[in-house]
Design a protein around this motif. Structure first.
Motif, mmCIF file in Angstrom:
data_model
loop_
_atom_site.group_PDB
_atom_site.id
_atom_site.type_symbol
_atom_site.label_atom_id
_atom_site.label_comp_id
_atom_site.label_asym_id
_atom_site.label_seq_id
_atom_site.Cartn_x
_atom_site.Cartn_y
_atom_site.Cartn_z
ATOM 1 N N LEU A 1 2.814 5.033 3.738
ATOM 2 C CA LEU A 1 3.935 4.861 4.661
ATOM 3 C C LEU A 1 4.049 6.034 5.624
ATOM 4 N N ARG A 2 3.794 7.230 5.111
ATOM 5 C CA ARG A 2 3.894 8.433 5.940
ATOM 6 C C ARG A 2 2.847 8.416 7.062
ATOM 7 N N CYS A 3 1.642 7.968 6.745
ATOM 8 C CA CYS A 3 0.570 7.918 7.746
ATOM 9 C C CYS A 3 0.827 6.866 8.820
ATOM 10 N N SER B 1 3.871 5.377 9.709
ATOM 11 C CA SER B 1 5.182 5.261 10.339
ATOM 12 C C SER B 1 5.860 6.616 10.468
ATOM 13 N N ASP B 2 6.239 6.968 11.707
ATOM 14 C CA ASP B 2 6.991 8.209 11.929
ATOM 15 C C ASP B 2 8.344 8.147 11.236
ATOM 16 N N TYR B 3 8.905 6.953 11.148
ATOM 17 C CA TYR B 3 10.198 6.788 10.489
ATOM 18 C C TYR B 3 10.111 7.247 9.036
ATOM 19 N N PHE B 4 9.111 6.737 8.311
ATOM 20 C CA PHE B 4 8.966 7.107 6.903
ATOM 21 C C PHE B 4 8.530 8.555 6.749
ATOM 22 N N ASP B 5 7.707 9.047 7.673
ATOM 23 C CA ASP B 5 7.279 10.447 7.599
ATOM 24 C C ASP B 5 8.476 11.375 7.706
ATOM 25 N N THR B 6 9.391 11.034 8.634
ATOM 26 C CA THR B 6 10.609 11.837 8.773
ATOM 27 C C THR B 6 11.490 11.711 7.536
ATOM 28 N N ALA B 7 11.574 10.506 7.006
ATOM 29 C CA ALA B 7 12.411 10.273 5.828
ATOM 30 C C ALA B 7 11.928 11.074 4.623
ATOM 31 N N PHE B 8 10.623 11.117 4.418
ATOM 32 C CA PHE B 8 10.073 11.850 3.278
ATOM 33 C C PHE B 8 10.147 13.361 3.471
ATOM 34 N N ILE C 1 6.447 -6.344 6.439
ATOM 35 C CA ILE C 1 6.217 -5.078 7.143
ATOM 36 C C ILE C 1 5.350 -4.144 6.309
ATOM 37 N N ILE C 2 5.666 -4.022 5.022
ATOM 38 C CA ILE C 2 4.879 -3.135 4.149
ATOM 39 C C ILE C 2 3.430 -3.603 4.083
#
Length: 429
Positions: A45-47, A49-56, A83-84
């Motif tokens: 998810l981090r790779c 999506s910027d959204y998930f990268d920021t969230a983590f 989406i996933i």
């Protein structure tokens, strides 16, 4: 070759998506009875999506026992699952989704910042050709610029899918305002006004349909409803007759300054425009008191041998000669019309509402010389105010289809051409 290399990698990620092996992310999607847990891997998810990268990388996601926890009650589980799966495998088949699911998926991509996927879904929706439904979604989300632009342009090109139907009665004010602001709305201005009034009455159903019977409170209510829209009407493209019949009954809705400008426009010969907005493209294509954009759309269809009105007018129509202004002599006609290429002649029969005319795809050089063409036609409207009364006559004998006649004898030759060289067709829409 590259596809062969890509597939094994994609398949392996799909296996990981399905197995959930060593997952470290738990997403609670939906709420109440529709809530379900979805498992994923933070590195994937981090790779993707910027959204998930920021969230983590922040305190957005709760972390407990080595696992991240997300709550997404506003995204349905099956939408989140789609989406996933896309983030893992790069796969998405929108053809198997129903319309509402596709729209929900689009909204979710905006929230998760998946811009590439959002653009892809917008392009897919555009191909489904539902501009009204698309606009209603696009105006709820400011980032759906592709959808918004398509929806507005599609309706401007083919306004009768909305205007004149009951669909316009429930149209959100923001969408209506955006449409009326556009210069490419292919609709006669009086029809824009008529539809606006219908819309206003639908928003205020308790207001009397007869404006002459309005109370002071009803007038105030309608003024507030139409305040943002009246400046968008191009009153200079409404004839004085139309204005008297359709606008004057609602005269009290117009600001005093605007009414003075309209009065000046109708009474002062050289007044060209009312307000700052120009004529809409379709209306400004010709200077005529006999025909309007509907006639031009029909002429364009006849020129293209469609025998029906075109949604978009692909030709530019310019007034070359007006008999009342330039004279109706042979010299005046040839002086104005020679070497101008394709032309249309429109003549009103005195004492009636009939107009007759013809299309010359060649030129008007010469006198009483037959010219060969299969593309010319003649037409008649029993009532020029009603587009449905139009009939067209097409060529039977191409070798005698066109005579560069003088305008003064056009009607006599027209009668001969009807009988000898053309076949009449009832106009079809």
């Amino acid at each position: 070759m590259q596809q062969e290399l890509f597939l094994p990698v994609s398949n392996n990620f799909e296996k990981l998506f399905l197995s959930k092996k060593d997952y470290d992310v738990i997403i609670k999607a939906g709420e109440d009875n529709d809530q379900r847990e979805i498992y994923a891997h933070s590195n994937i998810l981090r790779c993707q999506s910027d959204y998930f990268d920021t969230a983590f990388s922040s305190n957005w996601a709760e972390k407990k026992d080595g696992k991240y926890f997300f709550k997404k009650p506003n995204i349905l589980p099956h939408i989140f699952e789609i989406i996933i799966r896309y983030l893992y495998c790069g796969q998405l088949d929108l053809n198997v989704k129903n319309g509402p699911d596709t729209l929900k998926l689009l909204v979710a991509t905006e929230e998760l910042g998946l811009n590439i996927l959002s653009e892809y879904i917008q392009e897919f929706l555009i191909k489904q050709n539902d501009p009204i439904g698309i606009l209603e979604v696009a105006f709820q989300h400011e980032n759906f610029t592709t959808l918004r632009g398509y929806g507005l342009e599609a309706i401007c090109q083919d306004p009768y899918i909305l205007f004149g139907t009951d669909k316009i009665l429930s149209l959100p004010a923001q969408i209506l305002e955006s449409l009326l602001k556009r210069d490419d709305l292919v609709l006669d201005e009086i029809e824009v006004w008529n539809n606006l009034i219908r819309w206003a009455h639908a928003q205020q159903p308790t207001v009397n349909k007869d404006p002459s019977e309005w109370t002071k409170d009803e007038l105030t209510l309608m003024e507030r409803t139409l305040l943002r829209f009246i400046p968008l009407i191009r009153f200079h493209d409404i004839t004085s007759e139309e204005y008297y019949d359709k606008v004057v009954p609602y005269d009290d809705l117009l600001p005093k300054k605007l009414k003075n400008e309209i009065l000046k426009f109708y009474l002062v010969p050289h007044a060209k425009q009312i307000g700052s907005l120009p004529s809409r493209i379709a209306v400004s294509t010709i200077d005529s008191v006999l025909i309007n954009s509907k006639h031009l759309a029909l002429f364009a269809g006849w020129i293209d041998k469609k025998d029906k009105s075109l949604k978009m007018i692909p030709y530019e129509f310019n007034l070359i000669l007006r008999a009342s202004r330039d004279g109706n002599t042979a010299a005046a006609f040839h002086n104005k019309c020679n070497n101008k290429g394709a032309t249309i002649i429109v003549i009103k029969i005195k004492g009636t509402n009939q107009i007759v005319g013809g299309y010359n795809p060649l030129d008007w050089e010469g006198n009483a010389i037959y010219k060969n063409t299969q593309d010319s036609f003649i037409f008649i409207f029993n009532d020029y105010r009603d587009i449905n009364t139009g009939k067209i006559g097409r060529v039977i004998d191409a070798s005698h289809a066109l005579v560069p006649i003088l305008i003064s004898i056009f009607q006599r030759v027209l009668k001969s051409m009807i009988m000898k060289h053309f076949r009449w067709l009832k106009n079809r829409f």
